[in-house]
Every structure is written in C-alpha cells, then in structure tokens.
Design an enzyme around this catalytic site. Sequence first.
Site, short mmCIF file in Angstrom:
data_model
loop_
_atom_site.label_atom_id
_atom_site.label_comp_id
_atom_site.label_asym_id
_atom_site.label_seq_id
_atom_site.Cartn_x
_atom_site.Cartn_y
_atom_site.Cartn_z
N HIS A 281 57.21 88.91 9.15
CA HIS A 281 55.79 88.93 9.02
C HIS A 281 55.27 90.44 8.54
CE1 HIS A 281 54.14 84.95 10.09
NE2 HIS A 281 55.38 84.69 10.61
N VAL B 188 55.39 91.62 3.67
CA VAL B 188 53.90 91.61 3.08
C VAL B 188 53.65 93.05 2.38
CG1 VAL B 188 51.51 91.44 3.59
CG2 VAL B 188 53.24 90.16 4.82
N HIS C 202 65.01 79.42 11.88
CA HIS C 202 64.25 78.32 12.38
C HIS C 202 65.26 77.71 13.42
CE1 HIS C 202 61.23 77.53 8.89
NE2 HIS C 202 60.92 79.06 9.51
N ASP D 15 65.45 73.50 17.35
CA ASP D 15 66.74 72.96 17.79
C ASP D 15 66.82 72.38 18.95
OD1 ASP D 15 69.50 72.27 17.67
OD2 ASP D 15 70.22 74.31 16.80
#
Length: 334
Positions: free
Chosen positions: A75, A79, A201, A251
């Site tokens: 994050h 950027v 993820h 998961d």
Amino acid sequence: MGSKAFLLIALLSLTAATLLSSTAFAEENEQDPGLMMNFYKDTCPQAEDIIKEQVRLLYKRHKNTAFSWLRNIFHDCAVQSCDASLLLDSTRRSLSEKETDRSFGLRNFRYLDSIKEAVERECPGVVSCSDILVLSGRDGIVSLGGPYIPLKTGRRDGRKSRADILESYLPDHNESMTVVLERFGAIGIDTPGVVALLGAHSVGRTHCVKLVHRLYPEVDPVLDPGHVEHMLHKCPDQIPDPKAVQYVRNDRGTPMKLDNNYYRNILDNKGLLIVDHQLASDKRTKPYVKKMAKSQDYFFKEFSRAITILTENNPLTGTKGEIRKQCTVANKLH
C-alpha cells in the site's frame, strides 16, 4: 596565430567545464549514494537487528501484525514512491491514505510506532520510517514462514499524503487482470512477479464487505460449492457492517503461513476475491499460477524478486525528503 589561440582557449574552457561538471556529479553522488545494502552500518549499525527483534516480540504477542506489515509494503510502495506516505495521519488540509476506501482493513499501525520508538532510543533522527516500514515487512514475511529477502536501505520520508491519487496506482480487488498487470508493470513488475505478489493472499483474512457481491443476491457460479457454504456461514449478512468482526480466512488450510497453498486453492475455485479467480483463469497468468502451485521454491523466488522491485520504487534518497521524528506526522519546518 589568432585562430590557434582562440581554439586553445576554447579547448581549455571545455576541459575546465568538464572537470567542474565531473566534480559536481561526484559531490552529488557522495551526498546521495541512493539505496544500498547496510546503509546504516556507520550511523546506526544496530538498526536492522532492533527492527528484527521488535518484529519478533510483537509477532509473538500479536500474530496478525505480520499480515499488516506485509500489506504496508504494497500500500505504500506501489503508490508513486516508497516513502512512508501511508503512515501520515490526516490534517486539516489533507486526508490520510489510511482513511481511504482502498485502504480498508489496514490496521496495527501503532506497532510500527513502537518499532520507531525503539530505533529512536538507540539512534535518534537517523533511521527513516520508510526503511522501518520496508524492513518490518521483510521480517514479517519471515515470521510467516516466507523467504528472507535481502533489501537495500537509505530511503527518506515524504511529507505529504497521496490519498488523492491512490486509486490511480493501487488496483482494486475487482479490477480486470489487464488493469492489475498494467499497474504493476508500470513500476517494473512483470507477470510472474504479479502472480507471486498476489500470493500474499495466502495469509490473513478478507472482510465480508469485500466478498459479499460473490454471495448475494446470487452465488457466483464459479465458486467451489463446499467453499461457498463456509463463506455463507462467515458472511450471513447481505450488507455487512464494515466495523463488525466478519471475516473469512484467505486460506483455511494454512491461514498463518505464507506458502503456495493459495495457488492450489484458486485453481480449485476457492479464491475469495474476483482478482483471485481471474489470476487462475486468465491465460496470461494461469501458467504461472500452475507453476507456483507445484513449486514453492519458484513462488518464493518470484515473490522475493517482486518485493525487491516494489520496495525500490522511486525512493527519496540523499537530501530529498526527511527523517521523520514520528511516523504519523511530517516534521515541523522552521
């Protein structure tokens, strides 16, 4: 003779200009060596050990912090610049990146403040918040069973939030795979690198707000039926409260471990987000998903490469930016 004298003077002037230019370039390089391994070896040799120890202690008490540290890298560094702009609080003039919709679910920033305080006690005003953000993310990856990634340091901190442009850089979980590949490609991360980064993820959890559109009013037919039952149990409300503790583990098999189980899950249609499904079905990314599902070593190699590129994205170095005293506030200018 006049023309020869003129030519000689011109050559001497050119030589002098070249020497001046070279000297200025050398001085500039001396002032700004850029990112380098062990940047703090002379100014704060204990810096990386302090950060590593703080991460270890905090992870021991609060396991979920490691997910946060990993997400911080994405994050912040994706950027425009890896400069800890993510950590700045809102002011009367600007909104914090932490408070935007795209940053929904980011938390545990107070633990970065704890690490900064520990480093400041040893070396006040030396180590940047952006380096602490990157190194805590690196050490958090190790805490989750992921690879150790040697990373350069020497970043300096930005002074402004980028909340107003954040959505132009960070792909959303519902974006097309074309947009996702383009956004990461713009900072030098290729297709296998993108596939590996999304392997993050494999740890953490997803708030029901981000996935109910796949369950209500109708269930997304591509989802594994057995997994749908679990998702519905965890997300019983069609319009969940964003502040409620309603999550699904990314998961179910190894929720606290960064591993290649994620790729096997998405090939079995057990991915929670649209981007997970697209990763496993898009012809540009599916071959790499299959390869990573078979080989954790390959996943770790590409993941390490992608994290390295991401953390070196357009950093502030040398005299650019500043070393913040507090990570949440830019230094006061006098």
